[in-house]
Design a protein around this motif. Structure first.
Motif, PDB file in Angstrom:
ATOM      1  N   ASP B 102      -9.019 -16.631  -1.844  1.00  0.00           N
ATOM      2  CA  ASP B 102      -7.957 -17.083  -2.741  1.00  0.00           C
ATOM      3  C   ASP B 102      -6.709 -17.483  -1.957  1.00  0.00           C
ATOM      4  OD1 ASP B 102      -8.392 -14.017  -2.744  1.00  0.00           O
ATOM      5  OD2 ASP B 102      -6.228 -14.198  -3.060  1.00  0.00           O
ATOM      6  N   GLY B 103      -6.429 -16.803  -0.857  1.00  0.00           N
ATOM      7  CA  GLY B 103      -5.257 -17.162  -0.061  1.00  0.00           C
ATOM      8  C   GLY B 103      -5.405 -18.563   0.499  1.00  0.00           C
ATOM      9  N   ASN B 130     -10.600 -12.530  -4.474  1.00  0.00           N
ATOM     10  CA  ASN B 130     -10.424 -11.071  -4.535  1.00  0.00           C
ATOM     11  C   ASN B 130      -8.952 -10.719  -4.762  1.00  0.00           C
ATOM     12  OD1 ASN B 130      -9.443 -11.673  -2.011  1.00  0.00           O
ATOM     13  ND2 ASN B 130     -11.157 -10.748  -0.904  1.00  0.00           N
ATOM     14  N   ALA B 132      -6.041 -11.215  -3.376  1.00  0.00           N
ATOM     15  CA  ALA B 132      -5.028 -10.888  -2.364  1.00  0.00           C
ATOM     16  C   ALA B 132      -5.555 -11.303  -0.987  1.00  0.00           C
ATOM     17  CB  ALA B 132      -4.697  -9.398  -2.370  1.00  0.00           C
ATOM     18  N   TYR B 133      -4.668 -11.200   0.012  1.00  0.00           N
ATOM     19  CA  TYR B 133      -5.101 -11.418   1.407  1.00  0.00           C
ATOM     20  C   TYR B 133      -5.748 -10.126   1.857  1.00  0.00           C
ATOM     21  CZ  TYR B 133      -1.443 -15.059   1.222  1.00  0.00           C
ATOM     22  OH  TYR B 133      -0.639 -16.124   0.888  1.00  0.00           O
ATOM     23  N   MET B 134      -7.043 -10.046   1.767  1.00  0.00           N
ATOM     24  CA  MET B 134      -7.716  -8.779   2.030  1.00  0.00           C
ATOM     25  C   MET B 134      -8.025  -8.583   3.510  1.00  0.00           C
ATOM     26  SD  MET B 134      -7.503  -7.310  -0.703  1.00  0.00           S
ATOM     27  CE  MET B 134      -7.508  -7.379  -2.488  1.00  0.00           C
TER      28      MET B 134
HETATM   29 MG   LIG Z   1      -8.400 -12.907  -0.917  1.00  0.00          MG
END
Ligand SMILES: [Mg+2]
Ligand SMILES: Cc1ncc(C[n+]2csc(CCOP(=O)(O)OP(=O)(O)O)c2C)c(N)n1
Lengths: 392, 305
Positions: B102-103, B130, B132-134
């Protein structure tokens, strides 16, 4: 071969066509724009062998070019100034991935403030990205260097930036010998085709790795870079046999004959500035009369051996390096590089900088003034640099 | 009743066990399914993300296909360049699939995504979301939901803006095919990937892939949370062709408030009553708008007592 009146951007576009580039992806920016327009125009008329793709930014232009090159297509892009800076992350990536990409950069100052002048800091600031860099001095050389570079990148797997001064070369018309397609084909073999991205076996390309692997990759790149000057010399001979023009790694002027016997100083210049020096020197009396010219054509890798053997001669007491760029707080970049090369060499003389940062136009008058300042003992402001434009 | 929409899932695996995903990794599961449809001959392009790691650290590799890694913002253009390059050397067949978080999609690569969508580049762009920046340890992205905590939106300063609606942005480019999918509905996910493989031009899949590590939930809740996101209509399943033909893939049978989904996720632990109500209002409004586009009655009956 026929003669045509072309400006630098037109010559570049025709060189890309002669090289049978298969994918061209670029984003317009002054002073490179007419090069992109030229290729788009040829494509629209069905007069170009490859695909021209418009994208939404320089960042995507280089990413796209990288993708096409990975797929095995002969790929080209072009930019300038802010656009080149915007590509920065991907310049490193293309070199690390060893992709045979050729790019043009038409020099232009970086903001702030906005400027369209031909300062060369844009490409010089990319000196550590792992690309080869040529600096051209006239329109014919632009055409020849681009065709030449496609062969060079495919033999070395090192991408190449062909740099020329914005406007001074990109927009100035000169008579150019336009090679025939059969000449270009004789020098440039057909593109290599599918290599890296074969789908017949799983691969994890450019996956995360550790320092051991990275260190080896970098060392290999370094060694391969060091082999480039010798390779260029042998390819240049081949090029000369086909096209009738032989380009050296560094060009010299007034390096032999009667004048040379008296020469005590050498001007080092790059790009179109070298042309001005060439035409101005003979008309000078005094300092200028006893000067030779050394033009650096290949900047990455810098041909150190050749430079040392040319400059480290007992008779040469002074070297004046002309920079059209500035690393603020340090000085001109060519001056830094030359100092590093001459350090520890038998060269015993003094090194001076004439700095034209901001893209100051080098006129014979300005050159004369600069050399006169040298006669007086050097800089006026204690900076160690003779500036093209007075601060006051 | 819980629908899983398990369709005809091929048995053959192209993802190996021993990959680098965390336990309960949603994005790993999504790719395990997708790649069953794209097979071993597609080229997968991955920007910096968890999947840079899941695919394996040199010399390991978890997918039986070609993976090419690229810089964080560059995946869309790199993928499109590969496709054009392949065609230039005579390969008209190989599919290029961008697999981005997503980022990479909502934030840093949004310009490149818009570029390939507008030019209708012939690639499949999969965004596994997901929220967020996981890979870098759970920093907020513009896909993070309203009211969620992350290391860069820590309590009491939970995220104050709603999740960006990436589908609306992509749809606005009138691309040939765009769809949402979810790992809790693998039959639907596979069907959409099959459809994507058939369509020519730009195709976009937005896949909901929970991250238990980042959301603060037990590792066995990945699929459960993914399913609840659909049942609460927080993440509706639908597809759009050419920016105008909307089709809902699934309509929940009874009205389930968003609370059911939020429970058990530490990232929502600072959510206040008023914010919850705000969230529910947004969900209901978005659902009505979507149903209107799809020509479907938005009214969902309350749960049977
Ligand atoms: Mg992500
Ligand atoms: C230009 C740039 N900025 C920042 C990073 C650091 N970085 C790597 S992955 C990542 C986050 C990726 O987030 P997302 O796309 O959501 O994928 P996920 O990790 O969640 O799978 C960041 C910030 C980077 N690699 N490149």
């Amino acid at each position: 071969m026929k003669s045509k009146l072309l400006n630098g951007n037109e010559a570049a576009a025709l060189a890309v066509k002669l090289a049978r580039a298969q994918v061209v992806c670029a984003y317009p920016i002054t002073p490179q724009t007419s090069l992109v327009e030229s290729i788009a125009g040829m494509c629209a008329r069905g007069d170009f062998p490859g695909e021209f793709v418009n994208v939404e930014s320089e960042y995507s232009a280089l990413a796209y070019t990288i993708g096409a090159s990975y797929a095995g297509a002969r790929a080209f892009t072009a930019t300038s100034s802010q656009g080149l800076a915007y590509m920065h992350e991907l310049l490193h990536w293309a070199a690390g991935a060893r992709l045979p990409i050729v790019m043009v950069n038409a020099s232009r100052a970086l903001g702030a403030p906005w400027s369209l002048e031909p300062d060369q800091l844009d490409s010089l600031a990319q000196r550590d990205t792992g690309w080869l860099q040529f600096y051209c001095a006239d329109v014919q050389e632009i055409l020849d260097t681009i065709i030449f570079s496609f062969r060079l990148v495919e033999e070395t797997g090192i991408p190449c930036m062909v740099v020329y001064d914005g406007f001074v070369l990109s927009h100035t018309h000169e008579v150019v010998e336009l090679p025939g397609q059969e000449q270009a084909d004789a020098f440039l073999p057909a593109p290599p085709g599918r290599t890296a991205l074969r789908t017949d076996r799983p691969q994890n390309i450019q996956a995360v790795t550790d320092y051991r692997y990275v260190s080896r990759v970098l060392q290999r790149r370094h060694r391969d870079m060091l082999k480039v000057p010798a390779l260029i010399q042998s390819l240049a001979q081949e090029y000369a046999d086909i096209f009738g023009r032989n380009y050296p790694l560094v060009e010299t002027y007034r390096w032999e004959g009667a004048k040379w016997e008296e020469t005590e100083a050498v001007i080092v210049a790059v790009g179109s500035a070298a042309q001005t020096v060439k035409s101005a020197l003979p008309s000078f009396s005094g300092q200028g009369d006893k000067m030779g010219l050394l033009r650096i054509r290949l900047f990455r890798p810098l041909p150190k051996k050749e430079i040392i053997s040319l400059l480290a001669q007992p008779r040469i007491k002074k070297v004046v390096i002309i920079d059209r760029d500035l690393s603020a707080g340090t000085g001109g970049i060519f001056a830094q590089e030359l100092r590093a090369v001459l350090q520890g060499s038998p060269f015993q003389g003094d090194i001076y900088e004439l700095n034209l940062a901001g893209g100051v136009d080098l006129t014979p008058n300005l050159l004369h003034r600069g050399l006169a300042a040298l006669d007086r003992g050097g800089d006026d402001d204690g900076s160690g640099i003779i500036w093209g434009v007075d601060l006051q | 009743m819980i629908h899983t929409l398990v369709g005809d899932i091929p048995r053959q695996e192209f993802m190996l066990s021993g990959h680098n995903g965390c336990q309960g990794c949603g994005p790993a599961l999504a790719v395990r399914h997708l790649i069953k449809i794209s097979g071993p001959e597609a080229i997968i392009v991955i920007p910096a993300s968890c999947w840079s790691i899941i695919s394996g650290v040199e010399p390991f590799h978890s997918l039986k296909t070609v993976v090419l890694h690229c810089p964080f913002p560059s995946a869309a253009a790199t993928g499109a360049g590969i496709k054009t390059g392949l065609e230039a050397v005579g390969d008209m067949r190989t599919q290029v699939i961008v697999l981005a978080g997503d980022g990479a999609t909502f934030d840093i690569g949004l310009q490149g995504l818009s570029g390939v969508a507008e030019r209708n580049e012939d690639i499949i762009y999969v965004c596994y979301d997901n929220e967020a920046y996981m890979n870098t340890g759970t920093q907020r992205s513009s896909a993070s939901p309203y009211g969620s905590l992350s290391t860069t939106t820590p309590a009491p300063a939970a995220k104050s803006s709603p999740k960006k609606d990436i589908m609306k942005i992509v749809e606005a480019h009138e691309v040939p095919y765009a769809a949402t999918a979810n790992i809790a509905y693998p039959g639907d996910l596979l069907a959409k990937m099959r459809r994507a493989m058939q369509v020519k031009g730009f195709r976009f899949l937005h896949i909901f892939t929970p991250c238990m590590q980042g959301w603060g939930s037990p590792i066995e809740h990945t699929v459960k949370l993914a399913r609840l996101a659909v049942l609460t209509r927080l993440f509706p399943l639908y597809e759009v062709e050419n920016g105008e033909h909307y089709r809902l893939s699934y309509i929940p049978e009874e009205y389930l408030p968003v609370q059911a989904y939020l429970e058990g996720q530490k990232r929502f632990s600072s959510l206040q009553e008023a914010e919850l109500a705000q969230m529910q209002k947004r969900i209901d409004r978005a659902w009505r708008a979507l149903c209107q586009k799809a020509g479907v009655d938005p009214v969902i009956p309350p749960p049977k007592a």
